[in-house]
Write an enzyme that holds these catalytic residues in place. Sequence first.
Site, PDB file in Angstrom:
ATOM      1  N   ASP A  85       0.867  -1.170   0.000  1.00 40.24           N
ATOM      2  CA  ASP A  85       0.000   0.000   0.000  1.00 40.24           C
ATOM      3  C   ASP A  85       0.907   1.224   0.000  1.00 40.24           C
ATOM      4  O   ASP A  85       1.718   1.381   0.921  1.00 40.24           O
ATOM      5  CB  ASP A  85      -0.861  -0.034   1.276  1.00 40.24           C
ATOM      6  CG  ASP A  85      -2.193   0.659   1.082  1.00 40.24           C
ATOM      7  OD1 ASP A  85      -2.200   1.721   0.470  1.00 40.24           O
ATOM      8  OD2 ASP A  85      -3.204   0.123   1.575  1.00 40.24           O
ATOM      9  N   ASP A 114      -2.714   4.708  -2.542  1.00 44.00           N
ATOM     10  CA  ASP A 114      -3.668   5.324  -1.619  1.00 44.00           C
ATOM     11  C   ASP A 114      -3.940   6.786  -1.995  1.00 44.00           C
ATOM     12  O   ASP A 114      -2.994   7.548  -2.230  1.00 44.00           O
ATOM     13  CB  ASP A 114      -3.075   5.271  -0.205  1.00 44.00           C
ATOM     14  CG  ASP A 114      -4.024   5.829   0.829  1.00 44.00           C
ATOM     15  OD1 ASP A 114      -5.034   5.189   1.091  1.00 44.00           O
ATOM     16  OD2 ASP A 114      -3.753   6.929   1.344  1.00 44.00           O
ATOM     17  N   GLU A 117      -6.631   3.877  -6.090  1.00 43.31           N
ATOM     18  CA  GLU A 117      -7.899   4.417  -5.600  1.00 43.31           C
ATOM     19  C   GLU A 117      -8.243   5.603  -6.488  1.00 43.31           C
ATOM     20  O   GLU A 117      -7.402   6.486  -6.658  1.00 43.31           O
ATOM     21  CB  GLU A 117      -7.675   4.984  -4.203  1.00 43.31           C
ATOM     22  CG  GLU A 117      -8.197   4.145  -3.090  1.00 43.31           C
ATOM     23  CD  GLU A 117      -8.345   4.992  -1.824  1.00 43.31           C
ATOM     24  OE1 GLU A 117      -9.314   4.760  -1.111  1.00 43.31           O
ATOM     25  OE2 GLU A 117      -7.496   5.855  -1.539  1.00 43.31           O
ATOM     26  N   HIS A 148     -11.206  -2.014   3.673  1.00 41.43           N
ATOM     27  CA  HIS A 148     -11.109  -1.578   5.066  1.00 41.43           C
ATOM     28  C   HIS A 148     -11.780  -0.234   5.322  1.00 41.43           C
ATOM     29  O   HIS A 148     -11.798   0.237   6.454  1.00 41.43           O
ATOM     30  CB  HIS A 148      -9.629  -1.509   5.452  1.00 41.43           C
ATOM     31  CG  HIS A 148      -8.917  -0.465   4.652  1.00 41.43           C
ATOM     32  ND1 HIS A 148      -8.696  -0.593   3.294  1.00 41.43           N
ATOM     33  CD2 HIS A 148      -8.420   0.741   4.995  1.00 41.43           C
ATOM     34  CE1 HIS A 148      -8.096   0.489   2.847  1.00 41.43           C
ATOM     35  NE2 HIS A 148      -7.907   1.312   3.863  1.00 41.43           N
ATOM     36  N   ASP A 149     -12.272   0.421   4.270  1.00 39.99           N
ATOM     37  CA  ASP A 149     -12.969   1.702   4.441  1.00 39.99           C
ATOM     38  C   ASP A 149     -14.475   1.553   4.310  1.00 39.99           C
ATOM     39  O   ASP A 149     -15.211   2.530   4.499  1.00 39.99           O
ATOM     40  CB  ASP A 149     -12.514   2.707   3.375  1.00 39.99           C
ATOM     41  CG  ASP A 149     -11.055   3.103   3.525  1.00 39.99           C
ATOM     42  OD1 ASP A 149     -10.560   3.105   4.665  1.00 39.99           O
ATOM     43  OD2 ASP A 149     -10.422   3.405   2.503  1.00 39.99           O
TER      44      ASP A 149
HETATM   45  C1  BGC Z   1      -7.449   4.798   2.796  1.00 44.50           C
HETATM   46  C2  BGC Z   1      -8.016   5.108   4.123  1.00 44.50           C
HETATM   47  C3  BGC Z   1      -7.218   6.253   4.705  1.00 44.50           C
HETATM   48  C4  BGC Z   1      -7.097   7.428   3.732  1.00 44.50           C
HETATM   49  C5  BGC Z   1      -5.990   8.330   4.118  1.00 44.50           C
HETATM   50  C6  BGC Z   1      -7.797   6.074   2.049  1.00 44.50           C
HETATM   51  O1  BGC Z   1      -8.042   6.034   0.808  1.00 44.50           O
HETATM   52  O2  BGC Z   1      -7.976   3.656   2.201  1.00 44.50           O
HETATM   53  O3  BGC Z   1      -8.062   4.015   4.990  1.00 44.50           O
HETATM   54  O4  BGC Z   1      -7.838   6.695   5.860  1.00 44.50           O
HETATM   55  O5  BGC Z   1      -6.836   7.008   2.431  1.00 44.50           O
HETATM   56  O6  BGC Z   1      -4.756   7.727   3.892  1.00 44.50           O
END
Ligand code: BGC
Length: 562
Positions: A111, A212, A262, A335-336
Amino acid sequence: MDGNGTVRRNAAAAARPWWKDAVVYQVYPRSFQDADGDGIGDLKGLARRIPYLADLGVDALWVCPVYDSPNDDNGYDVRDYRAILPEFGTMADMDDVLGICRTHGIRVFMDLVANHTSDEHAWFLESRASKDSPKRDWYIWRKGRDGGPPDGLTSHFGGSAWEYDERTGESYFHLFSRRQPDLNWENPEVRAAIRDVMRFWLDRGVSGFRMDAITYLKKDWANAPADGPAAAMCLNKPGLLDFLREMKREALAPYGAATVAEAPGVPAERAMEFIDPDDGVFDLLFTFDHVDLDIAGVPRGQRRPWDLRTFKRGFTDWEKAAGERGWLALYLENHDQVRSVSKFGDDGRYRTESATMLAAWYLLMRGTPFVYQGQELGMANAPFRTIAEYRDVDALNLHREALAAGRSEAEVLRYLAVRGRDHSRTPMQWSGAPNAGFTDGTPWIAANPDCLTVNAEREAADPGSVLSFYKRLIRLRRTHPAFVHGTFEEILADSQALGGYLRTLGPARFAVVCNFTAASQPLPDLPALRGMRRVLGNARSGAPDALGPYETRVLGTAPTTD
Ligand code: BGC
């Protein structure tokens, strides 16, 4: 082999990269398996469970952050990109995980958190030390106005997007928590430093990265509004692709690294700018329309009703946009997000039926499926009743803010019960033992009491379980190239009860049909389905012209495998 043969082979490998055929499993290490009894999952625990993942049939893992971190946002606040958080183990443990994965033919996505660091990262400590620090410009500093923050922009996790720092009398920008200062991507040194981090992990043997919050890197200060969510001026802004192209050219392409990004803020019609195999910047995209359909466009902490057609379009609009050249990351959970069986299915009476139906719905689409830990067991949302049971910084901030704004405790808890990120972060349910077999100690977040019946040990022994169905689906996808490389065509698009699609490759034709309701539904006599036979399904019997509650059926021209 002559030169032409080699060229042909390389061209074939480029056209058919490994990740197209792969099924990826997402591990949230903190909640996966604790090996040392401190209540926190760790790398030794993960290593111990790799045979389980191999047996499930996955080809790659996405491992959520295990870097050294003060854990304000469970590791998404990185203190040192080149060190492992002691709670998770050591770099030697990480190398073991990579080695064991390799022996099972499993690749690893790290990640990569590139938008921000922790406020305890050495870069930030140096940046905040003085206005003259050589790293001052590595982060985003501004003078306040009239004794307040520089503007009214708000962070994703609530409150101002600025944090005042007494030492220099200036504020730094943070899109997420105040302990996650944003890096200044305009600074070439920052970009080079992140590329070095990538090379560090690629040299250790990871196959690529899950990127991320990557569509937030470019800040459009010139057009920033005076107040409101800061995302408005940093989500997929002009110039972002330049940063990403440089990253690909300088760090990723030389290693042949795979990337899954993402992509909040990227509309379907712009998908190919990111994933075109020649001119794009990533291999795979995580899209948000199907998971955020209840919160998109409404103020933080509120939800709106959604319907099945919108949910389905969240997949099919993207399939259309990706066409034959693009490729998507397919997912229901991470996880979100909350547990899919609780949100889109029925985690009570029809848990097995709806969890397996949802699995078939997305796993056989065109793209690379990602399975989030516990999803393959049909794990459900946690029955939390008080705020004390939640751990997530976002949930705790929201609770505090909402109460301060006059909302009632009950209302906030109702929202968190269906939206809190902690629902997917409860311990992986390995068995019906105390704490779901996750730890011998006290887990950092409570296990779901339904682990007595929903757990890997029990489901592995039950051919009718959600776990067994996932294994069959993954095998099916592997057996028939049409599920990977075939064309995608939606059917039943207008139905508010059924969903389905066709996958075709040469003479091989398949259809997936799903009933998203708890009532039996007639199956329309579609010409496309005529002559097809049942290949797999989650109901043993049933009328050919109707689907039972949450029934899914895979039909095809291939012989029955079920
Ligand atoms: C992650 C989250 C995180 C955020 C800040 C997101 O896209 O998946 O878990 O809180 O990025 O890093």
